[in-house]
Design an enzyme around this catalytic site. Structure first.
Site, PDB file in Angstrom:
ATOM      1  N   GLU A 136      -8.903  -6.677   4.519  1.00  0.00           N
ATOM      2  CA  GLU A 136      -8.165  -7.805   3.950  1.00  0.00           C
ATOM      3  C   GLU A 136      -7.511  -8.657   5.031  1.00  0.00           C
ATOM      4  OE1 GLU A 136      -5.696  -5.850   1.036  1.00  0.00           O
ATOM      5  OE2 GLU A 136      -7.480  -5.093   0.001  1.00  0.00           O
TER       6      GLU A 136
ATOM      7  N   TYR B 249       0.798  -1.232   0.000  1.00  0.00           N
ATOM      8  CA  TYR B 249       0.000   0.000   0.000  1.00  0.00           C
ATOM      9  C   TYR B 249       0.831   1.283   0.000  1.00  0.00           C
ATOM     10  CZ  TYR B 249      -4.454  -2.373   0.061  1.00  0.00           C
ATOM     11  OH  TYR B 249      -5.546  -3.113  -0.307  1.00  0.00           O
TER      12      TYR B 249
ATOM     13  N   ARG C 218      -4.480 -15.820 -12.803  1.00  0.00           N
ATOM     14  CA  ARG C 218      -5.835 -15.681 -13.345  1.00  0.00           C
ATOM     15  C   ARG C 218      -6.832 -16.216 -12.332  1.00  0.00           C
ATOM     16  NH1 ARG C 218      -3.239 -13.157 -16.367  1.00  0.00           N
ATOM     17  NH2 ARG C 218      -3.290 -13.081 -18.648  1.00  0.00           N
ATOM     18  N   GLN C 219      -7.971 -15.538 -12.249  1.00  0.00           N
ATOM     19  CA  GLN C 219      -9.029 -15.956 -11.332  1.00  0.00           C
ATOM     20  C   GLN C 219     -10.110 -16.693 -12.120  1.00  0.00           C
ATOM     21  OE1 GLN C 219      -9.421 -11.952  -9.889  1.00  0.00           O
ATOM     22  NE2 GLN C 219      -8.404 -12.428  -7.967  1.00  0.00           N
TER      23      GLN C 219
ATOM     24  N   TYR D  10     -14.567 -17.931  -6.490  1.00  0.00           N
ATOM     25  CA  TYR D  10     -13.481 -18.233  -7.437  1.00  0.00           C
ATOM     26  C   TYR D  10     -12.181 -18.535  -6.692  1.00  0.00           C
ATOM     27  CZ  TYR D  10     -12.379 -13.312  -6.462  1.00  0.00           C
ATOM     28  OH  TYR D  10     -12.097 -12.124  -5.832  1.00  0.00           O
TER      29      TYR D  10
END
Length: 391
Positions: free
Chosen positions: A137, A95, A206-207, A190
């Site tokens: 998160e 961040y 990739r999701q 996912y």
């Protein structure tokens, strides 16, 4: 707590960010990746090349400016983004890097208009906004790692089966290499698959939606092979052509806020286009396993029969549900889904789940609303960064 002066300045920049947002985020990503190329091991390169990530971030920055004094309004969006970040292993230490280059981009694009007061106000605001993301998160990381069979970041899975579902979609069945139990998930969620592809400089992520109900000892993903190798099809082509039974892939724990409420007894409509059928299969199977008596309508649109996956499986689950019907619309034969057809087969009191290409979702959601479906009852999933639908 932000000072009144900071809030006033940040809110005053919202109209400018609405206009200049994508220009700012495009410059932001360009300069950040130039100085921190290691971050390219996290971000989806296809979304970068197509401008989708830039647009999604621009929307987020604009919303943050608009609601800087009501950050609770942003929590649903923060959670949606947080799921993606957690599944990609974005960490608190990332961040400050993002903040540094975002401020640099604002200053560069706005030029003389970016006074010291504006930059200082945004620096203060960013700290508060980043903390909201980090805290959300942190809870997601904790939940993912502490559930039965859970883990942090990525874990090795073995491909135990590979099955062609249509001319363009193939399913991969994955089991943990260490033999540990699988964490459960909510139907519709996912996982992220991380791959090191020969001759590629960076790791690719990739999701993919889990296309089976959370009742098996495997995860199943169903991948559409994109015809173009770059940028969209790099991973899908590699999976289809080079990843086989016995191979290993790295996987993150299930994530996502698009999932079926299996406790509800309300009528439900699943409306998918193309590979958007994948999360719907997990939802439909979950209802079949539960022997649900809910009224169910399963609607799928494909270009033609050759590219329509899960035809037999859909039929199998629908036949196990006493109050279910399914409909198929082949664009090249029947044309597009129409408002009239949706009016005829989707009850007004239905919970509607929509997934597919953005244009498909825009049309379907607009038609559902016109037919009297409440906005709160319409749930949809983007394959990629969350964008704003033009409804």
């Amino acid at each position: 707590m932000l000072s009144e002066k900071t809030i006033e300045i940040v809110k005053a920049t919202a109209p400018v960010l609405e206009v200049k947002g994508k220009e700012i985020t495009t410059y932001f990503y360009k300069t950040m990746f130039a100085d921190h190329p290691e971050l390219l091991n996290i971000f989806n390169h296809a979304n970068q090349e197509k401008g989708r990530q830039q647009t999604a971030l621009a929307n987020t920055v604009y919303a943050a400016a608009k609601y800087i004094d009501q950050l609770e309004v942003l929590i649903p969006a923060v959670k949606q983004i947080g799921h993606k970040h957690r599944s990609l292993a974005v960490k608190p230490e990332h961040y400050p890097i993002v903040g540094q280059y975002l401020l640099k981009a604002i200053k560069e694009v706005l030029g003389e208009a970016a006074t010291d007061d504006i930059i200082n106000a945004w620096a203060e605001a960013y700290e508060v906004i980043a903390k909201v993301f980090i805290d959300v998160e942190a809870e997601m990381y904790k939940e993912a790692s502490e559930q039965a069979g859970g883990w942090i970041d990525f874990k090795e899975f073995e491909v135990v089966d590979k099955k062609e579902e249509s001319a363009v979609v193939t399913s991969f069945y994955l089991k943990p290499k260490d033999g540990a139990p699988l964490p459960s998930y909510l139907p519709g969620q996912y996982i992220t698959v991380k791959l090191e592809i020969p001759d590629e400089e960076y790791i690719l992520n990739r999701q993919y939606s889990l296309s089976a109900a959370p009742v098996h000892d495997y995860y199943r993903i169903s991948v559409k092979k994109e015809m173009e190798q770059k940028p969209e099809g790099k991973v899908s082509n590699y999976l289809h052509e080079h990843v086989n039974v016995g191979d290993t892939v790295e996987v993150s724990a299930p994530a996502g806020d698009f999932y079926l409420n299996t406790e509800s007894e309300a009528p439900v409509a699943f409306i998918s286009g193309g590979v958007g059928i994948t999360p719907m299969m997990g939802m439909l199977e979950s209802l079949a396993v539960k022997k649900s008596t809910r009224p169910v309508v399963f609607i799928h649109a494909s270009r033609n029969e050759d590219v329509h996956p899960f035809k037999e499986e859909t039929k199998q689950w629908v036949e196990q549900l006493p109050n279910a019907q399914s409909y198929v619309k082949y664009e090249q034969v029947d044309g597009y889904l129409t408002q009239e057809l949706l009016k005829e087969i989707v009850r007004e009191d239905s919970s509607c789940y929509v997934c597919g290409p953005a244009a498909f979702m825009e049309a379907v959601i607009r038609q559902l609303k016109a037919n009297g479906i409440n906005e709160e009852a319409i749930h949809y999933e983007f394959f990629g960064p969350a964008m704003v639908l033009e409804e």
